[in-house]
Motif scaffolding. Structure first.
Motif: not given
Length: 302
Positions: A270, A191, A246, A274, A189, A222, A200-201
């Motif tokens: 998110i 962002f 997203g 993170t 994902r 992460t 991001s993740m």
């Protein structure tokens, strides 16, 4: 600034975090349930009312529009656009993102990588569409499903035909996509805020499932993006016309492939994975962007 957040539930993590971030930066904030709004659609004097009060003093609107209320909520948002209020994501862009077929067609027009995708109306074309995406295993998705709902992995030709027949009997429209085996039940994902990936993740599906959505029991960690992944995410958000998005990406042997562009991405997963203040970044973007000329004009066609 006075900021309105279109949301049906002020207690939701994403809504409450946006309120917190805006108030921390000394802005006034009001959460507005779009379904309780009504509109005066008059030439030269468009107006939105909420709880018998005219909403004519907002500097910006943040739409947090649930999929089940897209039609009415985007109508309310469109009314604010007609009033000249800055809207973080515009009604046209949100409508595009909610229609998976339309969104993928926009991505294809821009040459953005995505899984091979088929679409047909008649079940007489089932075999042809299945062949088009490389055969089973394959993924079948309802056009308006969210959070992994309406997404089925068909591992055999027979299973694929059965699911297609069932969806068609329900008069539902759906996409057929190739299954990216090397993704191994994980997606990324990204962002995007104001044309940049700010967080991001990587989401990993729970055991026995291939859908990585956190709402379905997936886990998040992460992840470091490649330059190509970062560029793909920003191009995808721009193709749909979203300032905040997203963008979900699969890592494949052919490079990053976009599977969805979400116009109301959740903040909880998110931010917790993170440790970043993503809500604050969204408010900061509004501060910089809301006074720019030519606002409320979604770019692109379709």
């Amino acid at each position: 600034m006075k900021i309105g957040i279109l949301s049906q539930n002020s207690a939701l993590y994403s809504t409450s975090r946006l309120v917190e971030a805006a108030e921390k930066r000394k802005h006034q904030v009001q959460v507005i349930d779009p379904l309780l709004c009504y509109m005066d659609i008059t030439s030269h004097r468009p107006t939105v009312y909420y709880r018998n009060r005219k909403l004519d003093d907002f500097d910006a609107i943040i739409p947090r529009v649930g999929a089940s209320v897209t039609f009415y909520a985007t109508a309310v948002l469109r009314q604010f656009e007609m009033m000249g209020v800055y809207c973080l994501n515009e009604s046209v862009a949100i409508s595009r993102s909610r229609d998976k077929l339309r969104a993928l067609q926009l991505l294809a027009r821009k040459g953005i990588g995505m899984p091979v995708t088929g679409f047909a109306h008649s079940t007489k074309m089932s075999n042809e569409v299945i062949k088009l995406v490389g055969g089973a295993p394959l993924v079948i998705k309802l056009l308006e499903g969210t959070q992994g709902k309406g997404v089925v992995l068909a591992e055999t030709q027979q299973a694929a035909e059965s699911v297609i027949d069932a969806f068609r009997d329900l008069d539902e429209y759906f996409l057929v996509q190739e299954f990216i085996k090397e993704a191994d039940g994980a997606d990324i994902r990204c962002f995007v805020v104001g044309g940049k990936v700010v967080a991001s993740m990587m989401r990993k599906a729970k055991a026995g499932d291939f859908r990585s959505n956190l709402h379905r029991g997936g886990t998040a960690t992460t992840v470091k993006l490649t330059p190509e992944e970062r560029k793909t995410a920003t191009r995808a958000a721009d193709a749909v016309g979203l300032n905040v998005a997203g963008v979900d990406i699969l890592r494949s042997k052919h490079g990053p492939l976009v599977i969805e562009v979400n116009s109301s991405p959740g903040l909880e997963g998110i931010e917790k994975s993170t440790g970043l203040d993503v809500a604050g970044m969204v408010i900061e973007h509004i501060e910089k962007d809301h006074k720019k000329p030519h606002k409320n004009r979604t770019k692109g066609k379709g």
